[in-house]
Design an enzyme around this catalytic site. Structure first.
Site, mmCIF file in Angstrom:
data_model
loop_
_atom_site.group_PDB
_atom_site.id
_atom_site.type_symbol
_atom_site.label_atom_id
_atom_site.label_comp_id
_atom_site.label_asym_id
_atom_site.label_seq_id
_atom_site.Cartn_x
_atom_site.Cartn_y
_atom_site.Cartn_z
ATOM 1 N N ASP A 104 0.812 -1.217 0.000
ATOM 2 C CA ASP A 104 0.000 0.000 0.000
ATOM 3 C C ASP A 104 0.848 1.271 0.000
ATOM 4 O O ASP A 104 0.332 2.379 0.113
ATOM 5 C CB ASP A 104 -0.951 0.008 1.213
ATOM 6 C CG ASP A 104 -0.218 0.058 2.545
ATOM 7 O OD1 ASP A 104 1.037 -0.087 2.527
ATOM 8 O OD2 ASP A 104 -0.866 0.237 3.582
ATOM 9 N N GLU A 106 3.336 2.011 2.216
ATOM 10 C CA GLU A 106 3.934 2.300 3.513
ATOM 11 C C GLU A 106 5.435 2.096 3.464
ATOM 12 O O GLU A 106 5.919 1.112 2.907
ATOM 13 C CB GLU A 106 3.343 1.332 4.552
ATOM 14 C CG GLU A 106 2.749 2.010 5.755
ATOM 15 C CD GLU A 106 2.127 0.989 6.710
ATOM 16 O OE1 GLU A 106 2.895 0.305 7.417
ATOM 17 O OE2 GLU A 106 0.888 0.886 6.718
ATOM 18 N N HIS A 117 15.302 28.848 0.463
ATOM 19 C CA HIS A 117 14.511 29.831 -0.288
ATOM 20 C C HIS A 117 14.151 31.010 0.598
ATOM 21 O O HIS A 117 14.078 32.150 0.123
ATOM 22 C CB HIS A 117 13.248 29.164 -0.830
ATOM 23 C CG HIS A 117 12.428 30.059 -1.707
ATOM 24 N ND1 HIS A 117 12.849 30.463 -2.956
ATOM 25 C CD2 HIS A 117 11.210 30.647 -1.509
ATOM 26 C CE1 HIS A 117 11.930 31.259 -3.494
ATOM 27 N NE2 HIS A 117 10.941 31.382 -2.647
ATOM 28 N N LYS A 166 8.967 43.790 -11.448
ATOM 29 C CA LYS A 166 7.693 43.354 -12.027
ATOM 30 C C LYS A 166 6.546 44.023 -11.305
ATOM 31 O O LYS A 166 6.465 43.991 -10.083
ATOM 32 C CB LYS A 166 7.563 41.828 -11.941
ATOM 33 C CG LYS A 166 8.548 41.081 -12.806
ATOM 34 C CD LYS A 166 8.206 39.608 -12.917
ATOM 35 C CE LYS A 166 8.459 38.863 -11.631
ATOM 36 N NZ LYS A 166 8.297 37.401 -11.803
ATOM 37 N N ASP A 194 19.320 32.965 -9.559
ATOM 38 C CA ASP A 194 18.180 32.642 -8.709
ATOM 39 C C ASP A 194 18.580 31.498 -7.794
ATOM 40 O O ASP A 194 19.597 30.827 -8.025
ATOM 41 C CB ASP A 194 16.963 32.263 -9.557
ATOM 42 C CG ASP A 194 15.639 32.639 -8.884
ATOM 43 O OD1 ASP A 194 15.655 32.911 -7.677
ATOM 44 O OD2 ASP A 194 14.605 32.653 -9.576
ATOM 45 N N THR A 235 10.267 32.450 -14.225
ATOM 46 C CA THR A 235 10.887 33.677 -13.708
ATOM 47 C C THR A 235 12.147 34.036 -14.477
ATOM 48 O O THR A 235 12.315 35.178 -14.923
ATOM 49 C CB THR A 235 11.216 33.523 -12.206
ATOM 50 O OG1 THR A 235 10.008 33.279 -11.479
ATOM 51 C CG2 THR A 235 11.866 34.794 -11.665
#
Length: 314
Positions: free
Chosen positions: A40, A42, A133, A195, A221, A229
């Site tokens: 399943d 797990e 980030h 922007k 970035d 972006t």
């Protein structure tokens, strides 16, 4: 303090190539463990060697599939804790859920804080990560967090390319600090893309602030996911008479169809790191991958020997 006798490395399924590189640099074997799944889905983890009284470092990027890799990590931490490891240090080359660091709208979760709660409750003693980030995530923890920086690695690459007339560009105002750090290393000027959306539903207006006319530009970035972006920034650069357009980012999330968009964009080369495994089908000629293995190996050695990690930021 002997690194060989007291440090043990383990890896899970997200970034085995990087873990193998770190282990090779440190001249250490990767600990024996097994990750299996029930029918399943797990997750079951078995640690197949003693870790009692050892300082254990678990390397796992919480990249796609994010939730699978998070659960592997949490279960591994629990297994190590119950196996009497002296310390459990998680090495997260890429920290998933870092974009959800605040409530931007009512009734939203702060999932980056939830991640911190889960890892701490599971039993970690330290986090070693790369280019968060949102740097304030360090404050979500009550254990030490060492955030390594990818910008020096990217900047060193461009220094070796000897590109002339360079301007470093932040694709959004939120990335100005990152761009300034690279520009300082390269000793070049910076610019950024501002922007704005004049009114709801209107198209975004992209203004380039800084002198880029006739220059080679490097768009920097931290994370490249959809690539929108950096591509939008590149297209805005074209309108200002730039020469070649380069782009770089630490974490190559590259959700489909980001690679195809980059391949057809005005970007000449995209430089990334191996904080996230780049599948073979996404390894196009425009993409150059740099390794963060030596950086992490150096950091782990310093931590294990109680030496300063901050020297790596200079």
């Amino acid at each position: 303090m002997s690194t060989e006798s007291e440090m043990k490395l383990f890896t899970l399924n997200s970034n085995e190539p990087l873990a193998s590189e770190i282990a090779e640099i440190l001249n250490l074997p990767i600990g024996k463990s097994k990750v299996v799944r029930f029918s399943d889905g797990e997750v079951q983890i078995a640690i197949e060697e003693s870790v009692r009284g050892e300082d254990v470092y678990v390397i796992q990027s919480t990249s796609q599939p994010v939730n699978e890799h998070v659960m592997e990590l949490l279960i591994m931490i629990d297994a190590l804790k119950r196996a009497s490891a002296r310390t459990i240090n998680v090495v997260l080359p890429y920290y998933g859920y870092a974009r959800q660091d605040r409530k931007a709208r009512p009734r939203e979760p702060i999932t980056a804080k939830l991640m911190a709660n889960l890892l701490e409750k599971a039993g970690i003693d330290r986090v070693i990560t790369l280019d968060l980030h949102a740097p304030q995530i360090q404050g979500f923890y009550n254990v030490p967090v060492d955030q390594l920086l990818g910008i020096p690695i990217l900047a060193e690459y461009y220094q070796k390319q000897n590109i002339e007339d360079v301007v470093v560009v932040a694709p959004a105002t939120s990335g100005l600090r990152r761009a300034r750090r690279m520009a300082n290393i390269l000793d070049v000027p910076i610019a950024f893309v501002d922007k704005r959306q004049p009114e709801p539903g209107a198209d975004e207006v992209m203004n380039v602030v800084g002198d880029i006319d006739g220059k080679n530009v490097i768009i920097v970035d931290d994370m490249i996911d959809t690539a929108d972006t950096v591509i939008q920034a590149a297209e805005a650069m074209l309108e200002h008479g730039v020469k070649d357009i380069y782009a770089c980012g630490t974490h190559a999330v590259l959700s489909d169809p980001a690679v195809q968009k980059i391949d057809h964009s005005p970007i000449k080369e995209l430089v990334i790191t191996n904080s996230i495994v780049l599948p073979e089908e996404k390894a196009i000629d425009k993409i150059t991958t740099l390794s963060v293995g030596p950086l992490f190996a150096d950091a782990l050695t310093r931590i294990q020997k109680d030496h300063s990690v901050s020297e790596l930021f200079d």
